[in-house]
Design an enzyme around this catalytic site. Structure first.
Site, short mmCIF file in Angstrom:
data_model
loop_
_atom_site.label_atom_id
_atom_site.label_comp_id
_atom_site.label_asym_id
_atom_site.label_seq_id
_atom_site.Cartn_x
_atom_site.Cartn_y
_atom_site.Cartn_z
N ILE A 1 -0.76 3.27 -2.72
CA ILE A 1 0.50 2.64 -3.15
C ILE A 1 0.45 2.31 -4.64
CG2 ILE A 1 2.13 0.74 -2.76
CD1 ILE A 1 1.00 0.51 0.10
N THR B 1 -13.24 2.63 -5.57
CA THR B 1 -13.99 2.77 -4.32
C THR B 1 -13.67 4.16 -3.77
OG1 THR B 1 -12.16 2.03 -2.93
CG2 THR B 1 -13.62 0.30 -3.81
N THR C 1 0.70 -7.44 3.69
CA THR C 1 1.03 -6.57 4.81
C THR C 1 1.74 -7.31 5.93
OG1 THR C 1 -0.01 -5.27 6.56
CG2 THR C 1 -1.34 -7.01 5.63
N ASP C 2 2.50 -6.56 6.73
CA ASP C 2 3.13 -7.17 7.91
C ASP C 2 2.09 -7.49 9.00
OD1 ASP C 2 2.54 -4.56 8.68
OD2 ASP C 2 4.49 -4.13 9.57
N GLU C 3 0.87 -6.91 8.86
CA GLU C 3 -0.13 -7.11 9.92
C GLU C 3 -0.59 -8.56 10.03
OE1 GLU C 3 -3.26 -4.29 10.33
OE2 GLU C 3 -1.98 -2.60 9.81
N TYR D 1 -9.36 -6.84 8.92
CA TYR D 1 -8.50 -6.49 7.79
C TYR D 1 -7.35 -7.48 7.66
CZ TYR D 1 -4.56 -4.35 5.36
OH TYR D 1 -3.47 -4.14 4.54
N LYS E 1 -6.42 -10.32 4.76
CA LYS E 1 -5.17 -10.33 3.99
C LYS E 1 -4.44 -11.67 4.19
CE LYS E 1 -3.46 -7.40 1.93
NZ LYS E 1 -3.57 -7.04 0.47
P1 NAD Z 1 -5.84 2.01 -0.79
O1 NAD Z 1 -7.02 1.73 0.08
O2 NAD Z 1 -5.25 3.38 -0.80
O3 NAD Z 1 -6.18 1.63 -2.30
C1 NAD Z 1 -6.87 0.47 -2.64
C2 NAD Z 1 -7.24 0.56 -4.12
O4 NAD Z 1 -7.91 -0.67 -4.47
C3 NAD Z 1 -8.19 1.69 -4.47
O5 NAD Z 1 -7.78 2.32 -5.66
C4 NAD Z 1 -9.53 1.00 -4.65
O6 NAD Z 1 -10.40 1.68 -5.55
C5 NAD Z 1 -9.10 -0.35 -5.19
N1 NAD Z 1 -10.10 -1.41 -4.91
C6 NAD Z 1 -10.69 -1.69 -3.72
N2 NAD Z 1 -11.56 -2.71 -3.87
C7 NAD Z 1 -11.48 -3.10 -5.16
C8 NAD Z 1 -12.11 -4.13 -5.91
N3 NAD Z 1 -13.02 -4.94 -5.37
N4 NAD Z 1 -11.78 -4.27 -7.22
C9 NAD Z 1 -10.86 -3.43 -7.80
N5 NAD Z 1 -10.26 -2.43 -7.15
C10 NAD Z 1 -10.55 -2.28 -5.83
O7 NAD Z 1 -4.76 0.93 -0.37
P2 NAD Z 1 -3.16 1.07 -0.26
O8 NAD Z 1 -2.82 1.65 1.05
O9 NAD Z 1 -2.67 1.67 -1.51
O10 NAD Z 1 -2.75 -0.46 -0.22
C11 NAD Z 1 -2.52 -1.19 -1.43
C12 NAD Z 1 -2.19 -2.62 -1.07
O11 NAD Z 1 -1.01 -2.66 -0.25
C13 NAD Z 1 -3.27 -3.33 -0.25
O12 NAD Z 1 -3.35 -4.66 -0.69
C14 NAD Z 1 -2.77 -3.25 1.19
O13 NAD Z 1 -3.27 -4.33 1.92
C15 NAD Z 1 -1.28 -3.35 0.97
N6 NAD Z 1 -0.44 -2.70 1.99
C16 NAD Z 1 -0.68 -1.40 2.35
C17 NAD Z 1 0.18 -0.78 3.27
C18 NAD Z 1 -0.01 0.66 3.70
O14 NAD Z 1 0.69 1.11 4.61
N7 NAD Z 1 -0.91 1.41 3.09
C19 NAD Z 1 1.26 -1.51 3.82
C20 NAD Z 1 1.44 -2.83 3.42
C21 NAD Z 1 0.60 -3.41 2.49
O1 DAU Z 2 1.34 -2.35 8.68
C1 DAU Z 2 0.84 -2.18 7.38
C2 DAU Z 2 -0.56 -1.63 7.45
O2 DAU Z 2 -0.45 -0.27 7.84
C3 DAU Z 2 -1.33 -1.75 6.14
O3 DAU Z 2 -1.51 -3.10 5.85
C4 DAU Z 2 -2.69 -1.06 6.24
O4 DAU Z 2 -3.37 -1.11 5.00
C5 DAU Z 2 -2.45 0.37 6.64
O5 DAU Z 2 -3.69 1.04 6.79
C6 DAU Z 2 -1.65 0.45 7.94
O6 DAU Z 2 -2.41 -0.02 9.06
P1 DAU Z 2 -2.38 0.73 10.48
O7 DAU Z 2 -3.60 0.38 11.23
O8 DAU Z 2 -1.08 0.56 11.14
O9 DAU Z 2 -2.44 2.26 9.92
P2 DAU Z 2 -3.25 3.54 10.40
O10 DAU Z 2 -2.71 4.69 9.61
O11 DAU Z 2 -4.72 3.33 10.41
O12 DAU Z 2 -2.77 3.71 11.91
C7 DAU Z 2 -1.39 3.86 12.24
C8 DAU Z 2 -1.29 3.93 13.75
O13 DAU Z 2 -1.89 5.15 14.20
C9 DAU Z 2 -2.06 2.82 14.46
O14 DAU Z 2 -1.34 2.42 15.62
C10 DAU Z 2 -3.37 3.46 14.87
C11 DAU Z 2 -2.97 4.91 15.11
N1 DAU Z 2 -4.03 5.91 14.84
C12 DAU Z 2 -4.66 5.85 13.65
C13 DAU Z 2 -5.65 6.77 13.35
C14 DAU Z 2 -6.38 6.70 12.02
C15 DAU Z 2 -4.30 6.89 15.79
O15 DAU Z 2 -3.70 6.94 16.88
N2 DAU Z 2 -5.27 7.80 15.49
C16 DAU Z 2 -5.97 7.79 14.31
O16 DAU Z 2 -6.87 8.63 14.11
#
Ligand code: NAD
Ligand code: DAU
Length: 354
Positions: A11, A34, A132-134, A158, A162
Site C-alpha cells: 500500500i 524487510t 486495519t479493520d481486523e 497481527y 495493530k
Molecule cells: P506490506 O507488508 O506490503 O509492507 C510493509 C512495509 O513496511 C514494507 O515495505 C516493509 O519493508 C516495511 N517495514 C516493515 N517493518 C518495518 C520496520 N520495522 N521499519 C521500517 N519499515 C518496516 O504491508 P501493506 O499490506 O502495504 O500494509 C501497509 C499498512 O496498511 C500496514 O500498517 C497494514 O497493517 C495496513 N493495512 C493493510 C491492509 C491490506 O489489505 N494489505 C488493509 C488495511 C490496513
Molecule cells: O482486513 C485487512 C487485512 O487484510 C490487513 O490488515 C492485513 O494486513 C492483510 O494481510 C489482510 O488480512 P487477511 O488475513 O484477511 O488477508 P489474506 O490475504 O492473508 O487472506 C484473505 C483471506 O483468504 C482470509 O480469509 C484467509 C484466506 N486465505 C489466505 C491465504 C494466504 C486462503 O484461503 N488461502 C491462502 O493461502
C-alpha cells in the site's frame, strides 16, 4: 514535504506513486526493506528528485528523530508494519517489535519533533496512523458492519499488535496533544500486492500450475477495496480529517474466499486460457481445500458512512473492474511476480508456491 513509513511495501508504494502523480510535494520514504519491502515497486520514480528513500527501522527512535529534524516534514503517514496474519501466527515476535514498539518509537520521535516546531508548523503537523479493520474482530453472518465505535476484539497476534498501536496513537493524542488521525481499512488488492496474500497468491499459483489453497470451507468473507481507492481516502483524511478521530475505510464488496478464487480463475481463463490434456481446461481445477488458519476470522465488513458523510470520500473502482485490472497488471508484470515469489519463498518456506 511528507514522511511515509513503509513506502516500499504494497500500500505504501501505491500511495507514494499516487502522491507524486497528484502533487509536487516531496516524499521521504522511511523503510527497513524487510522481505515485504521492494524498491522495484518504486522504479517508476527512481530518478524523481521529489522522492528520497531512507533505509531505516521504525524501532530506531534516534534514526527517525534525525530524519525528522533533517527533512522537517509537515506530516508522517505511518504504513510500516508486519502485515501478514499467517506469519504472525507462526512467529509473533516481529509483529510485537515493529507494530507495537516501532509505532511507540515513531510516536516518541514525532512528539519531540512536534515540540521543536514553531506554533504555525505545529498547528499544521499531522500523524496519520494506517490501521486495519481486523482490530474489530470477527462478524457473524447477520452482524452490522464495523463502525468507528465497534469495540476492539482482535483475534490474531497481527490484529492484536495493530490494536495496541492504535491505542498508543489515541493515547498520544489525548495525553500529549499529538495531532493524530487513524484509519481502519478493509482488505486491499491491486498492483504490487505481495504474493503471500490471498489474491496475488491465487494468481501466482494459477499461472505456475500449482494448487490454489483455500483455507477451511472457503466461506470466510472479506470486504475488498482497490488500493487506489484506499490511497484517495488517506489523502482525504490527511487533508480534512478531524484531529484525534478515527475513519473506517472499506470497499463495500463482501465476497467469500471461494467466490474470489472463482472470479480470478474466470478472468484468467478469459485472458490466458489454460490448455488441458484435451485442449480445454479451467484454472478452477487447481482449487484445493487445505487446513484452516487457526482462529480464522469469519467475516469482515466495514461501514463507510462516516468518511463518506464527513469527508466526501467514495470508492470509485467496482469489484469487477478492479479485479480485471489487477489480474492484467500481474500478467504484465510477471518478472515482478516471479522475483517476489522467489524472495518470499526463501523466507516463507513451504507456503508460497504451494
Ligand atoms: P506490506 O507488508 O506490503 O509492507 C510493509 C512495509 O513496511 C514494507 O515495505 C516493509 O519493508 C516495511 N517495514 C516493515 N517493518 C518495518 C520496520 N520495522 N521499519 C521500517 N519499515 C518496516 O504491508 P501493506 O499490506 O502495504 O500494509 C501497509 C499498512 O496498511 C500496514 O500498517 C497494514 O497493517 C495496513 N493495512 C493493510 C491492509 C491490506 O489489505 N494489505 C488493509 C488495511 C490496513
Ligand atoms: O482486513 C485487512 C487485512 O487484510 C490487513 O490488515 C492485513 O494486513 C492483510 O494481510 C489482510 O488480512 P487477511 O488475513 O484477511 O488477508 P489474506 O490475504 O492473508 O487472506 C484473505 C483471506 O483468504 C482470509 O480469509 C484467509 C484466506 N486465505 C489466505 C491465504 C494466504 C486462503 O484461503 N488461502 C491462502 O493461502
Amino acid at each position: 514535504m511528507i514522511l511515509v513509513t513503509g513506502g516500499a511495501g504494497f500500500i505504501g508504494s501505491n500511495f507514494v506513486l499516487d502522491w507524486l502523480k497528484q502533487s509536487d510535494e516531496s516524499v521521504i520514504n522511511f523503510d527497513k526493506l524487510t522481505y515485504a519491502g521492494n524498491l522495484d515497486n518504486l522504479s517508476m520514480i527512481k530518478s524523481d528528485p521529489r522522492h528520497k528513500f531512507v533505509k531505516g527501522d521504525i524501532c530506531d527512535t534516534a534514526h527517525i528523530s534525525q530524519t525528522l529534524s533533517t527533512y522537517k516534514p509537515r506530516a508522517v503517514i505511518h504504513f510500516a508494519a508486519e502485515s501478514h496474519v499467517d506469519r504472525s501466527i507462526r512467529s509473533p515476535i516481529d509483529f510485537i517489535n515493529t507494530n507495537i514498539n516501532g509505532t511507540f518509537s515513531l510516536l516518541e520521535a514525532a512528539r519531540y519533533y512536534c515540540s521543536s516546531l514553531s506554533d504555525v508548523a505545529r498547528e499544521a503537523f499531522r500523524f496519520l496512523n494506517i490501521s486495519t479493520d481486523e482490530v474489530y474482530g470477527s462478524l457473524g453472518p447477520d452482524d452490522a458492519p464495523f463502525s468507528e465505535t465497534t469495540p476492539y476484539a482482535p483475534n490474531s497476534p497481527y490484529s492484536a499488535s495493530k490494536a495496541a498501536a492504535d491505542h498508543l496513537v489515541r493515547a498520544y493524542h489525548h495525553t500529549y496533544g499529538l495531532p493524530t488521525l487513524t484509519t481502519n481499512c478493509s482488505n486491499n488488492y491491486g498492483p504490487y500486492h505481495f504474493p503471500e496474500k490471498f489474491i496475488p497468491l491465487i494468481i501466482a499459483n494459477a499461472l505456475a500450475g500449482n494448487s490454489l489453497p483455500i483455507y477451511g470451507d472457503g466461506q470466510n468473507i472479506r470486504d475488498w477495496l482497490y488500493v487506489g481507492d484506499h490511497c484517495n481516502a488517506i489523502r482525504r483524511v490527511l487533508a480534512h480529517g478531524k484531529l484525534g478521530e478515527v475513519y473506517n475505510i472499506g470497499g463495500s464488496n463482501e465476497r467469500s474466499n471461494l467466490e474470489v478464487a472463482h472470479i480470478l480463475c474466470d478472468i484468467l481463463d478469459d485472458l490466458i486460457p489454460k490448455r488441458g490434456i484435451d485442449g480445454v481446461g479451467t484454472y478452477r481445477d487447481q482449487i484445493t481445500y487445505i487446513t484452516d488458519r487457526p482462529g480464522h476470522d469469519r467475516r469482515y465488513a466495514v461501514n463507510v458512512g462516516k468518511i463518506e458523510r464527513e469527508l466526501g470520500w467514495k470508492a470509485t473502482e467496482s469489484f469487477d473492474s478492479g479485479m480485471k485490472k489487477t489480474v492484467q497488471w500481474f500478467l504484465e508484470h510477471r518478472d515482478w511476480l516471479m522475483a517476489s515469489t522467489e524472495g518470499g519463498h526463501k523466507e516463507y518456506g513451504d507456503r508460497i508456491g504451494d
